[in-house]
Design a protein around this motif. Structure first.
Motif, mmCIF file in Angstrom:
data_model
loop_
_atom_site.group_PDB
_atom_site.id
_atom_site.type_symbol
_atom_site.label_atom_id
_atom_site.label_comp_id
_atom_site.label_asym_id
_atom_site.label_seq_id
_atom_site.Cartn_x
_atom_site.Cartn_y
_atom_site.Cartn_z
ATOM 1 N N ALA A 306 0.920 -1.142 0.003
ATOM 2 C CA ALA A 306 -0.142 0.029 -0.151
ATOM 3 C C ALA A 306 0.933 1.431 -0.061
ATOM 4 O O ALA A 306 0.750 2.201 -0.533
ATOM 5 N N PHE A 307 1.940 1.335 0.740
ATOM 6 C CA PHE A 307 2.765 2.451 0.806
ATOM 7 C C PHE A 307 3.270 2.722 -0.685
ATOM 8 O O PHE A 307 3.571 3.791 -0.880
ATOM 9 N N ALA A 308 3.798 1.576 -1.255
ATOM 10 C CA ALA A 308 4.335 1.761 -2.817
ATOM 11 C C ALA A 308 3.267 2.358 -3.813
ATOM 12 O O ALA A 308 3.491 3.261 -4.575
ATOM 13 N N GLU A 309 2.008 2.050 -3.610
ATOM 14 C CA GLU A 309 0.776 2.642 -4.310
ATOM 15 C C GLU A 309 0.827 4.093 -3.872
ATOM 16 O O GLU A 309 0.646 4.745 -4.752
ATOM 17 N N LEU A 310 0.944 4.299 -2.734
ATOM 18 C CA LEU A 310 0.878 5.733 -2.071
ATOM 19 C C LEU A 310 1.962 6.447 -2.825
ATOM 20 O O LEU A 310 1.615 7.723 -3.303
ATOM 21 N N CYS A 311 2.895 6.036 -2.924
ATOM 22 C CA CYS A 311 4.257 6.821 -3.315
ATOM 23 C C CYS A 311 3.945 7.094 -4.921
ATOM 24 O O CYS A 311 4.439 8.060 -5.588
ATOM 25 N N SER A 312 3.249 6.204 -5.684
ATOM 26 C CA SER A 312 3.179 6.251 -7.005
ATOM 27 C C SER A 312 2.108 7.301 -7.177
ATOM 28 O O SER A 312 2.146 8.273 -8.104
ATOM 29 N N LEU A 313 0.845 7.252 -6.282
ATOM 30 C CA LEU A 313 -0.114 8.329 -6.279
ATOM 31 C C LEU A 313 0.581 9.808 -6.536
ATOM 32 O O LEU A 313 -0.142 10.616 -6.882
ATOM 33 N N ALA A 314 1.353 9.730 -5.332
ATOM 34 C CA ALA A 314 2.036 11.005 -4.990
ATOM 35 C C ALA A 314 2.957 11.706 -6.231
ATOM 36 O O ALA A 314 3.209 12.671 -5.962
ATOM 37 N N SER A 315 3.166 10.775 -7.157
ATOM 38 C CA SER A 315 3.881 11.507 -8.312
ATOM 39 C C SER A 315 2.963 12.754 -9.088
ATOM 40 O O SER A 315 3.743 13.576 -9.575
ATOM 41 N N GLY A 316 1.866 12.459 -8.955
ATOM 42 C CA GLY A 316 1.001 13.693 -9.477
ATOM 43 C C GLY A 316 0.524 14.539 -8.237
ATOM 44 O O GLY A 316 0.622 14.481 -7.092
#
Length: 421
Positions: A306-316
């Motif tokens: 879930a943390f990896a998904e959060l960091c991916s979402l944070a790119s925008g």
């Protein structure tokens, strides 16, 4: 800088009684040089006599730890000098990094190059016996992959989360390994592998790795800021790794960065360790509606995904980015305090989560730290990422073994000099 681009080597002594120390001085000089050195240049760099250098290099050649590497171009006035370099296959060391989420095992040759690696998820449940057995299997597999002769493997270094008892080789009560209470890790791993085992703290090992193989990042005075399941700070000051009175330096998790933040297990609110935990950030994201409900916050592997998904979402742009940028700002505040207290030259970020977080520690964090660094008019403060990637803790653990085996240690010399006086 000295002869051949050599950086900050120790000086030897021509007293016969400290030959072991002098061997280490010469070996370390050969290792740390930016160019190959001749015997003449080794004498200049170490302060040892030509005869001492000749004797030492002969021993190192016979032991298979160094090799001759061609001849130096002469100026036509004398015989070309023979150059020396490390023999990569002369010795090997194994490094183990125990993170609550992942175990990394590497094998280094004598030059510090990674010649084999293993990376496995930490078994769920934290059972020490199961985990140690898994580590032992990974160590054997890595040695086999490296094709390292067993008699040239000098030992295993373990980088473990603190606190640790270095004297007894015990992992005490790491906050993110709930089942680990006074676990004799050094003894248990030695019993399973038959190899000498050295235990050190994860952030100390990471700082040692950066010093050993990080190039310009690893020189001078810096803090290695570890970003994993937990956080910590390894220190190198004046090219020396700092361990503290019990080798537990770097416990920075309880610096308060948000007085209104979540309650830490220590009983206070807003500790940087608690607010930097992936589970806390994932919980924030779930509450904000940008990650799905139902994530088991007690399942480290689910939290990491879930943390990896959060960091991916944070790119925008959006809430995900705000959550991760706020984390970067909290950590920058702690780095600022450490840098000002110790007058450091740089912070080097690394650890299992650094690659995911690196985009959020760029220009804004650099600018903030430069602005708040109190002696910026004297020298700058740099922000860098580790040159060694996700393996930095394991590389550090292995380099600690090589350091202990080969690098000069002043404590070896002091008793001898005391006798002379």
């Amino acid at each position: 800088m000295t002869a051949g681009g050599l950086v900050a080597v120790r000086r030897g002594t021509n007293l016969d009684r400290v030959g072991g120390f002098n061997d280490a001085v010469v070996l370390d000089a050969i290792r740390r040089t930016e160019e190959r050195l001749s015997r003449v240049e080794l004498a200049e760099a170490t302060g040892l006599s030509g005869q001492a250098i000749s004797n030492i290099t002969r021993r190192l050649l016979d032991a298979g730890l160094v090799r001759e590497a061609g001849r130096q171009r002469g100026n036509g006035l004398g015989k070309p000098r023979t150059l020396l370099e490390l023999e990569p296959t002369g010795q090997y060391s194994v490094g183990v990094h125990l993170d609550p989420a992942v175990v990394t095992v590497v094998v280094l040759d004598l030059t510090g190059e990674v010649v084999a690696r293993r990376r496995v998820e930490t078994p769920y449940g934290d059972n020490p016996d199961v985990l140690i057995s898994s580590i032992a299997v990974s160590v054997e597999e890595a040695i086999e992959e490296a094709k390292a002769p067993r008699d040239r493997v000098v030992g295993v270094g373990i980088a473990a989360p603190g606190p640790i008892d270095v004297e007894r080789g015990v992992v005490v009560d790491p906050p993110n390994l709930a089942a680990w209470h006074l676990v004799p890790l050094r003894h248990e791993l030695r019993a399973r592998t038959g190899l000498p085992v050295l235990l050190d703290k994860d952030v100390t090992a990471a700082a040692s790795a950066e010093k050993w193989a990080g190039g310009p990042n690893g020189r001078g005075s810096f803090v290695f800021f570890y970003l994993g399941t937990g956080i910590g700070a390894g220190l190198v000051i004046g090219d020396e790794v700092i361990r503290g009175s019990s080798s537990n330096v770097g416990e920075i998790g309880h610096v308060i960065v948000d007085p209104d933040g979540p309650v830490c297990y220590c009983g206070r609110r807003g500790c940087v360790g608690e607010t930097s935990q992936p589970r806390y950030l994932v919980q924030q994201a779930v509450q904000a509606g940008i990650l799905a409900q139902g994530i088991d916050l007690d399942d480290r592997h689910a939290v990491d995904a879930a943390f990896a998904e959060l960091c991916s979402l944070a790119s925008g742009p959006g809430i995900a980015r705000e959550i991760v940028v706020a984390l970067a700002e909290r950590i920058a505040k702690v780095v600022e305090d450490i840098a000002n207290l110790l007058d450091l030259e740089r912070v080097v970020f690394g650890g299992p989560h650094w690659e995911q977080l690196a985009p959020f520690f760029g220009d804004a964090v650099q600018a903030a730290l430069e602005e708040r660094f109190l002696v910026r008019s004297v020298h700058p403060f740099e922000v860098a990422g580790t040159a060694l990637g996700a393996d930095v803790g394991a590389i550090g653990a292995a380099s600690l073994v090589l350091d202990q085996t080969f690098s000069p240690n002043p404590s070896v010399l002091l008793p001898e000099l005391a006798v002379e006086r």
